[in-house]
Design an enzyme around this catalytic site. Sequence first.
Site, short mmCIF file in Angstrom:
data_model
loop_
_atom_site.label_atom_id
_atom_site.label_comp_id
_atom_site.label_asym_id
_atom_site.label_seq_id
_atom_site.Cartn_x
_atom_site.Cartn_y
_atom_site.Cartn_z
N ARG A 64 0.83 -1.21 0.00
CA ARG A 64 0.00 0.00 0.00
C ARG A 64 0.86 1.26 0.00
O ARG A 64 0.52 2.26 -0.64
CB ARG A 64 -0.92 -0.01 1.22
N HIS A 68 0.45 4.25 -2.65
CA HIS A 68 0.14 5.62 -2.25
C HIS A 68 1.26 6.59 -2.62
O HIS A 68 1.01 7.79 -2.77
CB HIS A 68 -0.13 5.67 -0.74
N ASP A 69 2.46 6.08 -2.78
CA ASP A 69 3.54 6.93 -3.27
C ASP A 69 3.34 7.24 -4.74
O ASP A 69 3.38 8.41 -5.15
CB ASP A 69 4.89 6.23 -3.05
N ASP A 76 8.11 8.74 -6.38
CA ASP A 76 9.29 9.53 -6.02
C ASP A 76 9.58 9.53 -4.52
O ASP A 76 10.35 10.35 -4.02
CB ASP A 76 9.13 10.97 -6.50
N PRO A 166 -7.29 7.42 -4.82
CA PRO A 166 -8.68 6.93 -4.93
C PRO A 166 -9.27 6.77 -3.53
O PRO A 166 -8.58 6.43 -2.58
CB PRO A 166 -8.51 5.57 -5.61
N HIS A 196 -6.39 -5.82 -2.09
CA HIS A 196 -7.25 -5.78 -0.90
C HIS A 196 -7.44 -7.18 -0.31
O HIS A 196 -8.13 -7.32 0.70
CB HIS A 196 -8.61 -5.17 -1.24
N THR A 197 -6.84 -8.17 -0.91
CA THR A 197 -6.91 -9.52 -0.34
C THR A 197 -5.95 -9.68 0.84
O THR A 197 -6.02 -10.69 1.55
CB THR A 197 -6.59 -10.58 -1.42
N ASP A 249 -9.86 -9.22 3.93
CA ASP A 249 -10.22 -10.57 3.47
C ASP A 249 -10.23 -11.45 4.71
O ASP A 249 -9.19 -11.94 5.14
CB ASP A 249 -9.19 -11.07 2.45
N ASP A 257 -3.93 -13.91 -2.55
CA ASP A 257 -4.60 -14.86 -3.42
C ASP A 257 -5.74 -14.15 -4.13
O ASP A 257 -5.89 -12.93 -4.03
CB ASP A 257 -5.10 -16.07 -2.62
#
Length: 353
Positions: A64, A68-69, A76, A166, A196-197, A249, A257
Amino acid sequence: MATQGTPGLALAVVCAMCLLPVLAMAQLQVGFYQTTCPNAETLVRQAVATAFAKDAGVAAGLIRLHFHDCFVRGCDASVLLATNPGGGKTERDAIPNNPSLRGFDVIDAAKASLEQSCPRTVSCADILAFAARDSITLTGNVFYPVPAGRRDGSISREVDALDNLPRPTFTAQQLIDRFKNKTLTAEDMVLLSGAHTVGRSFCASFVNRIWNGNTPIVDAGLSPSYAALLRSLCPSSTTQTTLITTAMDPGSPNVLDNNYYKLLPRNMGLFFSDNQLRVDGNLNALVNSFAANETMWKERFAAAMVKMGRIEVQTGRCGQVRLKCSVVNPSSSVELGFAGASPVVEEGVVASS
């Protein structure tokens, strides 16, 4: 009679080029540090493995962190900056990142090892990309080569994170548009959503799906039994500072997975944005495809991670190689980073795939 250009003019031209969003494709190279720091990826891998042995959840945090970078000012390492030289709050302070982002200590540990072995050579942005890949390997048994050669930025602003990341409340079209702005397709978006798993989420990211004030509710596309479970964990008084989390999850929170895609038809997508992958027909077809074939999803997920890692990268003489990932180099610091690296990138170029 021709006159020779001045160093100041040359520097001005380089700086101007660094401000352009896209000047070239694919300015990165696999094995970029083969000559200047042959053990670079090994040292990062060791730092990630050490942290993972103590807390498997850190892998999701590092994946993540890279995402997010890249979505804010490109890949960067601006997300790592704890202070902004220009003043004001940094990306780390923004609501999408605080207090949920983690893994900073792992990046710092990797950087410390690299500075001992290869001083002023390996950028924090590349460390982030390597660490995300290594986290995917540990959780999903997937390895892929990571092109490197990124440079570190010097600006980190809270507003940029708010404007570019997002949100879990986005509709399908908003998701598609936001990823398109980053040169990523709708398929890339569905592929990357599969991350998101692994990992956990704070209650604040989905509380509006289960509570309306003090009144229990069940948001559209959310299983009533799942909503009841979430309400038992997250109080109606949840705020951004409520430090309660739940697995995204529930079945395999530390395993990369394709279970994420299998949960969506069961109305067990944690975020409103997760459920949006089902309500759009084209996106839902991709969901079903990835749910049916884990091997295919992993292969395409790895390719999407590499593609994401090219967003608006700084290369050559743009940016810097930070000595510490949380602060920009002092102006008096001599910039030696990337000296002698394989000459596959043109100097002074911001690249995006």
